[in-house]
Scaffold this motif. Structure first.
Motif, PDB file in Angstrom:
ATOM      1  N   ILE A  80       3.835 -24.011  41.816  1.00 14.93           N
ATOM      2  CA  ILE A  80       2.971 -22.836  41.935  1.00 14.93           C
ATOM      3  C   ILE A  80       1.742 -22.987  41.046  1.00 14.93           C
ATOM      4  O   ILE A  80       1.841 -23.370  39.872  1.00 14.93           O
ATOM      5  N   CYS A  81       0.583 -22.684  41.612  1.00 16.27           N
ATOM      6  CA  CYS A  81      -0.652 -22.707  40.842  1.00 16.27           C
ATOM      7  C   CYS A  81      -1.612 -21.678  41.417  1.00 16.27           C
ATOM      8  O   CYS A  81      -1.306 -20.984  42.392  1.00 16.27           O
ATOM      9  N   GLY A  82      -2.776 -21.566  40.807  1.00 12.90           N
ATOM     10  CA  GLY A  82      -3.776 -20.629  41.274  1.00 12.90           C
ATOM     11  C   GLY A  82      -4.414 -21.081  42.573  1.00 12.90           C
ATOM     12  O   GLY A  82      -4.355 -22.259  42.942  1.00 12.90           O
ATOM     13  N   PRO A  83      -5.065 -20.153  43.269  1.00 14.14           N
ATOM     14  CA  PRO A  83      -5.608 -20.449  44.595  1.00 14.14           C
ATOM     15  C   PRO A  83      -6.739 -21.462  44.609  1.00 14.14           C
ATOM     16  O   PRO A  83      -6.981 -22.095  45.637  1.00 14.14           O
ATOM     17  N   ASN A  84      -7.409 -21.618  43.481  1.00 12.78           N
ATOM     18  CA  ASN A  84      -8.546 -22.531  43.427  1.00 12.78           C
ATOM     19  C   ASN A  84      -8.328 -23.680  42.436  1.00 12.78           C
ATOM     20  O   ASN A  84      -9.276 -24.398  42.116  1.00 12.78           O
ATOM     21  N   ASP A  85      -7.098 -23.832  41.969  1.00  8.80           N
ATOM     22  CA  ASP A  85      -6.781 -24.956  41.100  1.00  8.80           C
ATOM     23  C   ASP A  85      -6.796 -26.253  41.914  1.00  8.80           C
ATOM     24  O   ASP A  85      -6.612 -26.246  43.140  1.00  8.80           O
ATOM     25  N   ASP A  86      -6.992 -27.381  41.227  1.00  4.03           N
ATOM     26  CA  ASP A  86      -7.040 -28.666  41.911  1.00  4.03           C
ATOM     27  C   ASP A  86      -5.724 -28.974  42.621  1.00  4.03           C
ATOM     28  O   ASP A  86      -4.637 -28.628  42.137  1.00  4.03           O
ATOM     29  N   ILE A  87      -5.815 -29.643  43.767  1.00  2.03           N
ATOM     30  CA  ILE A  87      -4.656 -30.295  44.368  1.00  2.03           C
ATOM     31  C   ILE A  87      -4.490 -31.641  43.677  1.00  2.03           C
ATOM     32  O   ILE A  87      -5.413 -32.472  43.691  1.00  2.03           O
ATOM     33  N   ILE A  88      -3.348 -31.844  43.055  1.00  4.99           N
ATOM     34  CA  ILE A  88      -3.098 -33.089  42.328  1.00  4.99           C
ATOM     35  C   ILE A  88      -2.328 -34.042  43.242  1.00  4.99           C
ATOM     36  O   ILE A  88      -1.187 -33.775  43.624  1.00  4.99           O
ATOM     37  N   LYS A 126       7.448 -31.607  48.914  1.00  4.27           N
ATOM     38  CA  LYS A 126       6.794 -30.301  48.934  1.00  4.27           C
ATOM     39  C   LYS A 126       6.538 -29.719  47.549  1.00  4.27           C
ATOM     40  O   LYS A 126       5.877 -28.685  47.437  1.00  4.27           O
ATOM     41  N   SER A 127       7.050 -30.366  46.508  1.00  2.00           N
ATOM     42  CA  SER A 127       7.133 -29.690  45.211  1.00  2.00           C
ATOM     43  C   SER A 127       6.379 -30.351  44.073  1.00  2.00           C
ATOM     44  O   SER A 127       6.580 -29.992  42.913  1.00  2.00           O
ATOM     45  N   SER A 128       5.521 -31.306  44.380  1.00  2.00           N
ATOM     46  CA  SER A 128       4.744 -31.923  43.296  1.00  2.00           C
ATOM     47  C   SER A 128       3.885 -30.875  42.602  1.00  2.00           C
ATOM     48  O   SER A 128       3.613 -29.801  43.155  1.00  2.00           O
ATOM     49  N   ASP A 129       3.448 -31.188  41.408  1.00  2.00           N
ATOM     50  CA  ASP A 129       2.627 -30.246  40.635  1.00  2.00           C
ATOM     51  C   ASP A 129       1.413 -29.809  41.459  1.00  2.00           C
ATOM     52  O   ASP A 129       0.724 -30.637  42.071  1.00  2.00           O
ATOM     53  N   ASN A 130       1.169 -28.514  41.447  1.00  9.02           N
ATOM     54  CA  ASN A 130       0.023 -27.900  42.146  1.00  9.02           C
ATOM     55  C   ASN A 130       0.098 -28.022  43.664  1.00  9.02           C
ATOM     56  O   ASN A 130      -0.918 -27.903  44.340  1.00  9.02           O
ATOM     57  N   PHE A 131       1.295 -28.196  44.195  1.00  7.94           N
ATOM     58  CA  PHE A 131       1.473 -28.228  45.652  1.00  7.94           C
ATOM     59  C   PHE A 131       1.697 -26.828  46.233  1.00  7.94           C
ATOM     60  O   PHE A 131       2.011 -26.727  47.419  1.00  7.94           O
ATOM     61  N   GLY A 132       1.518 -25.791  45.419  1.00  4.94           N
ATOM     62  CA  GLY A 132       1.738 -24.439  45.920  1.00  4.94           C
ATOM     63  C   GLY A 132       0.666 -23.448  45.518  1.00  4.94           C
ATOM     64  O   GLY A 132       0.975 -22.415  44.906  1.00  4.94           O
ATOM     65  N   PRO A 133      -0.615 -23.687  45.851  1.00  2.00           N
ATOM     66  CA  PRO A 133      -1.648 -22.684  45.567  1.00  2.00           C
ATOM     67  C   PRO A 133      -1.310 -21.350  46.250  1.00  2.00           C
ATOM     68  O   PRO A 133      -1.052 -21.317  47.458  1.00  2.00           O
ATOM     69  N   TYR A 149      -5.194 -37.781  56.038  1.00  2.00           N
ATOM     70  CA  TYR A 149      -4.583 -37.319  54.801  1.00  2.00           C
ATOM     71  C   TYR A 149      -5.646 -37.145  53.720  1.00  2.00           C
ATOM     72  O   TYR A 149      -6.756 -37.659  53.831  1.00  2.00           O
ATOM     73  N   LEU A 150      -5.270 -36.421  52.668  1.00  3.41           N
ATOM     74  CA  LEU A 150      -6.205 -36.081  51.607  1.00  3.41           C
ATOM     75  C   LEU A 150      -6.354 -37.233  50.612  1.00  3.41           C
ATOM     76  O   LEU A 150      -5.410 -37.974  50.349  1.00  3.41           O
ATOM     77  N   LYS A 151      -7.553 -37.310  50.039  1.00  5.25           N
ATOM     78  CA  LYS A 151      -7.836 -38.297  48.996  1.00  5.25           C
ATOM     79  C   LYS A 151      -8.644 -37.611  47.905  1.00  5.25           C
ATOM     80  O   LYS A 151      -9.204 -36.520  48.106  1.00  5.25           O
ATOM     81  N   ALA A 152      -8.712 -38.250  46.745  1.00  8.07           N
ATOM     82  CA  ALA A 152      -9.457 -37.684  45.622  1.00  8.07           C
ATOM     83  C   ALA A 152     -10.901 -37.414  46.034  1.00  8.07           C
ATOM     84  O   ALA A 152     -11.539 -38.234  46.698  1.00  8.07           O
ATOM     85  N   GLY A 153     -11.396 -36.236  45.664  1.00 12.78           N
ATOM     86  CA  GLY A 153     -12.753 -35.829  46.000  1.00 12.78           C
ATOM     87  C   GLY A 153     -12.842 -34.929  47.209  1.00 12.78           C
ATOM     88  O   GLY A 153     -13.858 -34.243  47.400  1.00 12.78           O
ATOM     89  N   THR A 200     -10.157 -28.717  45.089  1.00  7.49           N
ATOM     90  CA  THR A 200     -10.642 -30.091  45.053  1.00  7.49           C
ATOM     91  C   THR A 200      -9.452 -31.006  44.789  1.00  7.49           C
ATOM     92  O   THR A 200      -8.598 -30.702  43.942  1.00  7.49           O
ATOM     93  N   CYS A 201      -9.376 -32.103  45.507  1.00  8.65           N
ATOM     94  CA  CYS A 201      -8.278 -33.058  45.334  1.00  8.65           C
ATOM     95  C   CYS A 201      -8.606 -34.043  44.213  1.00  8.65           C
ATOM     96  O   CYS A 201      -9.715 -34.595  44.163  1.00  8.65           O
ATOM     97  N   VAL A 202      -7.643 -34.249  43.343  1.00  7.66           N
ATOM     98  CA  VAL A 202      -7.797 -35.209  42.237  1.00  7.66           C
ATOM     99  C   VAL A 202      -6.538 -36.071  42.162  1.00  7.66           C
ATOM    100  O   VAL A 202      -5.459 -35.648  42.555  1.00  7.66           O
ATOM    101  N   ASN A 203      -6.696 -37.282  41.681  1.00  9.20           N
ATOM    102  CA  ASN A 203      -5.535 -38.153  41.481  1.00  9.20           C
ATOM    103  C   ASN A 203      -4.801 -37.761  40.205  1.00  9.20           C
ATOM    104  O   ASN A 203      -5.439 -37.398  39.206  1.00  9.20           O
ATOM    105  N   ASP A 204      -3.478 -37.839  40.241  1.00 10.81           N
ATOM    106  CA  ASP A 204      -2.703 -37.580  39.039  1.00 10.81           C
ATOM    107  C   ASP A 204      -2.982 -38.684  38.025  1.00 10.81           C
ATOM    108  O   ASP A 204      -3.277 -39.827  38.382  1.00 10.81           O
ATOM    109  N   ALA A 205      -2.881 -38.304  36.775  1.00 12.97           N
ATOM    110  CA  ALA A 205      -3.175 -39.263  35.702  1.00 12.97           C
ATOM    111  C   ALA A 205      -2.154 -40.405  35.675  1.00 12.97           C
ATOM    112  O   ALA A 205      -1.000 -40.206  35.996  1.00 12.97           O
TER     113      ALA A 205
END
Length: 279
Positions: free
Chosen positions: A103-111, A171-178, A254-258, A274-279
Motif C-alpha cells: 500500500i502506498c499513496g496515489p502518486n508515489d513512485d511505482i518501484i 502482486k505485493s512488491s513495495d508500492n504495488f498498491g497505490p 510492460y513498464l520500465k523506469a521513467g 513515475t516508474c523507478v527501478n528498485d535500489a
C-alpha cells in the motif's frame, strides 16, 4: 464526503475535500481515517468542510485509509478482461491477497523490483470496509462499506504466472498498491456499477472501460467473502480490472523506469505515478 490522508509517509493526517476541491484539515476531529472512525463516518457528515483549516501548498497524499489489516483482490472479474487473457470467467470469484506492505499513496513512485521484466498496470475500483462483516447477506452488504476508492493493482506477471505458487508474490512488491486519493462515501458515488475507468502510460490510452462489465458485483463480493472470513474496518477489496493491461497486448507491453502511469475512475479522482527501478 471525500476523505483523505495527507503528509509524509507514516505520518499522514486526516483531511476532507471541500466543495471547491480544496484540502481541509480534519485533525481536530479525528486522529486518522481508520478503525473506529470508519465505523461511524456519519459523525463527520455534520461537519461543514468550509469551517475546517485550509491546508496550504501541495502536500503528498497517502493511501486514503489507514490501519488496513487485509488487502483482498478479485481476479478475472471483468468479462472483457477475462477474454483478453484467454480465460473463462470463473464459476466463483478468484481471491488473492495483496500484502499490506504494497500500500502506498496515489502518486508515489511505482518501484520496479530487481530483475523484473514484466511489471504491469491495472486500474481497479476498490472499496473499504467500514463495519465488521461476518456471514453477511447480499441485501445487507452495503451497510458495511465505508467508501470507494481508486486502486492501481500493479503486477509483476513473471512472478505471478511463470514462477508457480500463488499470485500474491507477483502482486505485493513495495508500492504495488497505490490507493486513493480519496475515500468517497457511497452516497456521493451513486451508481458504482456504471463508473468509467481509464489508464494511460506515457500519455497513451491503454485501458478505457467501465465497472458495468464487472461479473461479481460489490454486494455479492462482500457477502461471498464474509462467508469465509471476517471483514474488519479498514480492509480494502479491489474488484478487478477492465481490458487493456500490458499482458493483453500482442506483443505484451510492460513498464520500465521513467514511464509515467496516469489513471482515474469517475467520481473517485486520479493517480499519477513515475516508474523507478528498485535500489
Amino acid at each position: 464526503m471525500k476523505l483523505v490522508r495527507y503528509g509524509a509517509r507514516g505520518a499522514e493526517k486526516p483531511g476532507m475535500i471541500d466543495a471547491d476541491g480544496a484540502l481541509r484539515d480534519l485533525s481536530a476531529h479525528v486522529s486518522d481515517i481508520a478503525g473506529e472512525v470508519l465505523v461511524n463516518l456519519s459523525a463527520l457528515k455534520d461537519i461543514d468542510p468550509a469551517t475546517l483549516p485550509l491546508v496550504e501548498g501541495n502536500p503528498r497524499y497517502g493511501a486514503c485509509v489507514g490501519g488496513t489489516g487485509k488487502f483482498i483482490c478479485i481476479g478475472l472479474n471483468y468479462a472483457d478482461h477475462a477474454a483478453e487473457s484467454g480465460l473463462e470467467v470463473p464459476p466463483e470469484p478468484v481471491i488473492f491477497a495483496k500484502y499490506t506492505s504494497a500500500i502506498c499513496g496515489p502518486n508515489d513512485d511505482i518501484i520496479i523490483p530487481r530483475e523484473s521484466e514484466k511489471t504491469d498496470w491495472e486500474v481497479e475500483l476498490g472499496f473499504v470496509i467500514g463495519k465488521k462483516a461476518k456471514y453477511v447477506s447480499e441485501a445487507d452488504a452495503m451497510d458495511h462499506v465505508a467508501g470507494f476508492c481508486l486502486i492501481n493493482d500493479v503486477s509483476e506477471r513473471s512472478y505471478q504466472i511463470e514462477r508457480s505458487g500463488q499470485w500474491s508474490k507477483g502482486k505485493s512488491s513495495d508500492n504495488f498498491g497505490p490507493t486513493g486519493p480519496w475515500l468517497v462515501t457511497p452516497d456521493e458515488v451513486g451508481d458504482f456499477d456504471n463508473l468509467g475507468m481509464w489508464l494511460d502510460v506515457n500519455g497513451e490510452r491503454m485501458q478505457d472501460g467501465s465497472s458495468s462489465t464487472m461479473v461479481y458485483r460489490v454486494p455479492f463480493l462482500i457477502s461471498y467473502l464474509s462467508q469465509f472470513f471476517t471483514l474488519h474496518p479498514g480492509d480494502i477489496i479491489s474488484t478487478g480490472t477492465p481490458p487493456g493491461v500490458g499482458l493483453g497486448f500482442n506483443p505484451p507491453k510492460y513498464l520500465k523506469a521513467g514511464d509515467v502511469v496516469e489513471l482515474g475512475i469517475d467520481k473517485l479522482g486520479t493517480q499519477k505515478q513515475t516508474c523507478v527501478n528498485d535500489a
